[in-house]
Design a protein around this motif. Structure first.
Motif, PDB file in Angstrom:
ATOM      1  N   ALA A 107      40.929  56.567  -5.603  1.00 16.36           N
ATOM      2  CA  ALA A 107      42.202  57.445  -5.849  1.00 16.36           C
ATOM      3  C   ALA A 107      42.517  57.394  -7.514  1.00 16.36           C
ATOM      4  CB  ALA A 107      43.534  57.231  -4.889  1.00 16.36           C
ATOM      5  N   THR A 108      42.612  58.583  -7.906  1.00 16.14           N
ATOM      6  CA  THR A 108      43.078  58.799  -9.408  1.00 16.14           C
ATOM      7  C   THR A 108      44.481  59.416  -9.516  1.00 16.14           C
ATOM      8  OG1 THR A 108      41.924  60.788  -9.615  1.00 16.14           O
ATOM      9  CG2 THR A 108      40.722  58.930 -10.052  1.00 16.14           C
ATOM     10  N   LEU A 109      45.113  59.954  -8.370  1.00 14.24           N
ATOM     11  CA  LEU A 109      46.331  60.643  -8.426  1.00 14.24           C
ATOM     12  C   LEU A 109      47.224  60.081  -7.367  1.00 14.24           C
ATOM     13  CD1 LEU A 109      45.053  64.278  -8.282  1.00 14.24           C
ATOM     14  CD2 LEU A 109      45.870  62.948 -10.251  1.00 14.24           C
ATOM     15  N   SER A 110      48.575  59.724  -7.916  1.00 14.72           N
ATOM     16  CA  SER A 110      49.669  59.458  -6.792  1.00 14.72           C
ATOM     17  C   SER A 110      49.699  60.497  -5.942  1.00 14.72           C
ATOM     18  CB  SER A 110      50.764  59.096  -7.523  1.00 14.72           C
ATOM     19  OG  SER A 110      51.442  60.463  -7.957  1.00 14.72           O
ATOM     20  N   LEU A 111      50.041  59.877  -4.687  1.00 20.44           N
ATOM     21  CA  LEU A 111      50.276  60.790  -3.367  1.00 20.44           C
ATOM     22  C   LEU A 111      51.053  62.050  -4.011  1.00 20.44           C
ATOM     23  CD1 LEU A 111      49.645  61.009  -0.425  1.00 20.44           C
ATOM     24  CD2 LEU A 111      51.777  59.853  -0.013  1.00 20.44           C
ATOM     25  N   GLU A 112      52.156  61.915  -4.476  1.00 22.51           N
ATOM     26  CA  GLU A 112      52.735  63.119  -4.903  1.00 22.51           C
ATOM     27  C   GLU A 112      52.008  64.178  -5.855  1.00 22.51           C
ATOM     28  OE1 GLU A 112      53.863  59.991  -5.650  1.00 22.51           O
ATOM     29  OE2 GLU A 112      55.093  59.734  -3.914  1.00 22.51           O
ATOM     30  N   ALA A 113      51.369  63.521  -6.781  1.00 21.58           N
ATOM     31  CA  ALA A 113      50.339  64.473  -7.951  1.00 21.58           C
ATOM     32  C   ALA A 113      49.301  64.801  -6.960  1.00 21.58           C
ATOM     33  CB  ALA A 113      49.702  63.559  -8.774  1.00 21.58           C
ATOM     34  N   GLN A 114      48.659  64.222  -5.795  1.00 21.06           N
ATOM     35  CA  GLN A 114      47.724  64.695  -4.980  1.00 21.06           C
ATOM     36  C   GLN A 114      48.268  66.007  -4.148  1.00 21.06           C
ATOM     37  OE1 GLN A 114      44.339  63.851  -4.965  1.00 21.06           O
ATOM     38  NE2 GLN A 114      44.176  65.563  -3.852  1.00 21.06           N
ATOM     39  N   GLU A 115      49.503  65.656  -3.722  1.00 20.67           N
ATOM     40  CA  GLU A 115      49.997  66.898  -2.783  1.00 20.67           C
ATOM     41  C   GLU A 115      50.180  68.000  -3.695  1.00 20.67           C
ATOM     42  OE1 GLU A 115      53.227  64.838  -1.058  1.00 20.67           O
ATOM     43  OE2 GLU A 115      52.138  64.006   0.484  1.00 20.67           O
ATOM     44  N   ARG A 116      50.691  67.812  -4.768  1.00 19.29           N
ATOM     45  CA  ARG A 116      51.093  69.066  -5.728  1.00 19.29           C
ATOM     46  C   ARG A 116      49.634  69.804  -5.964  1.00 19.29           C
ATOM     47  NH1 ARG A 116      54.276  66.280  -8.714  1.00 19.29           N
ATOM     48  NH2 ARG A 116      52.378  65.522 -10.331  1.00 19.29           N
ATOM     49  N   HIS A 117      48.791  68.831  -6.593  1.00 20.83           N
ATOM     50  CA  HIS A 117      47.247  69.539  -6.956  1.00 20.83           C
ATOM     51  C   HIS A 117      46.727  70.151  -5.502  1.00 20.83           C
ATOM     52  CE1 HIS A 117      43.172  69.423  -8.669  1.00 20.83           C
ATOM     53  NE2 HIS A 117      42.995  69.101  -7.449  1.00 20.83           N
ATOM     54  N   GLU A 118      46.944  69.778  -4.410  1.00 24.40           N
ATOM     55  CA  GLU A 118      46.282  70.515  -3.374  1.00 24.40           C
ATOM     56  C   GLU A 118      47.038  71.752  -3.015  1.00 24.40           C
ATOM     57  OE1 GLU A 118      46.215  67.673   0.088  1.00 24.40           O
ATOM     58  OE2 GLU A 118      44.689  66.627  -0.997  1.00 24.40           O
ATOM     59  N   ARG A 119      48.495  71.840  -3.260  1.00 20.95           N
ATOM     60  CA  ARG A 119      49.423  72.821  -3.261  1.00 20.95           C
ATOM     61  C   ARG A 119      48.881  73.968  -4.060  1.00 20.95           C
ATOM     62  NH1 ARG A 119      53.626  69.463  -2.223  1.00 20.95           N
ATOM     63  NH2 ARG A 119      53.993  69.900  -4.445  1.00 20.95           N
ATOM     64  N   GLU A 139      45.856  74.355  -5.342  1.00 21.32           N
ATOM     65  CA  GLU A 139      44.574  74.905  -5.083  1.00 21.32           C
ATOM     66  C   GLU A 139      44.699  75.880  -3.939  1.00 21.32           C
ATOM     67  OE1 GLU A 139      41.959  71.769  -3.726  1.00 21.32           O
ATOM     68  OE2 GLU A 139      41.298  71.377  -5.737  1.00 21.32           O
ATOM     69  N   ARG A 140      45.679  75.591  -2.976  1.00 17.54           N
ATOM     70  CA  ARG A 140      45.906  76.685  -1.673  1.00 17.54           C
ATOM     71  C   ARG A 140      46.510  77.788  -2.309  1.00 17.54           C
ATOM     72  NH1 ARG A 140      49.245  73.076   1.080  1.00 17.54           N
ATOM     73  NH2 ARG A 140      48.337  71.468   1.309  1.00 17.54           N
ATOM     74  N   THR A 141      47.290  77.747  -3.277  1.00 15.30           N
ATOM     75  CA  THR A 141      47.945  78.829  -3.904  1.00 15.30           C
ATOM     76  C   THR A 141      46.891  79.763  -4.668  1.00 15.30           C
ATOM     77  OG1 THR A 141      49.950  77.884  -4.118  1.00 15.30           O
ATOM     78  CG2 THR A 141      49.713  79.747  -5.450  1.00 15.30           C
ATOM     79  N   ARG A 142      46.151  79.179  -5.583  1.00 18.81           N
ATOM     80  CA  ARG A 142      45.108  79.765  -6.078  1.00 18.81           C
ATOM     81  C   ARG A 142      43.984  80.208  -5.161  1.00 18.81           C
ATOM     82  NH1 ARG A 142      43.407  75.419  -9.512  1.00 18.81           N
ATOM     83  NH2 ARG A 142      45.380  74.678  -9.525  1.00 18.81           N
TER      84      ARG A 142
END
Length: 129
Positions: free
Chosen positions: A109-121, A123-126
């Protein structure tokens, strides 16, 4: 086994994760070697077309799996480099510590859980646009 009671990413924790990553990498390389040996022994010249098609499908699936594992080995190597450089266990985006629980489950893992969730959100938005 690291605990939250210790200083984050102390030498013992770093060594624990380094050993975990090295074992994982070794297992993946061993499986890859076994697959290669198995494929070299296979005979695709099956007289029955159905048997041959089945073997080719199995081989394609195995090669896809090994390709994913090759990429995983690359991520393991990057994590080992982060350990060597003293940045392992910290989020790439926020520089905050990644929880030990997350690192135990996903040591690359390179991202905290919060940062990973934000990143995935994001991605879904894009993807929805």
């Amino acid at each position: 086994m690291p605990s939250n009671d210790e200083e984050f990413m102390n030498p013992l924790q770093l060594e624990y994760f380094r050993q975990k990553l090295l074992r994982w990498r070794s297992e993946l390389l061993e499986e890859s070697t076994e697959t290669l040996a198995s494929m070299q022994q296979e005979n695709l010249a099956q007289p029955d077309l159905t048997d041959r098609a089945s073997m080719e499908t199995d081989r394609a699936i195995e090669l896809r799996t090994r390709d994913r594992e090759r990429k995983l080995i690359s991520k393991i190597d990057e994590a080992l480099d982060r350990i060597a450089n003293g940045v392992y266990g910290y989020c790439e985006e926020t520089d905050e510590p990644i929880s030990l629980k997350r690192l135990e489950a996903r040591p690359i893992a390179t991202l905290s859980l919060e940062a990973q969730e934000r990143h995935e959100r994001d991605e879904r938005t894009r993807r929805d646009d």
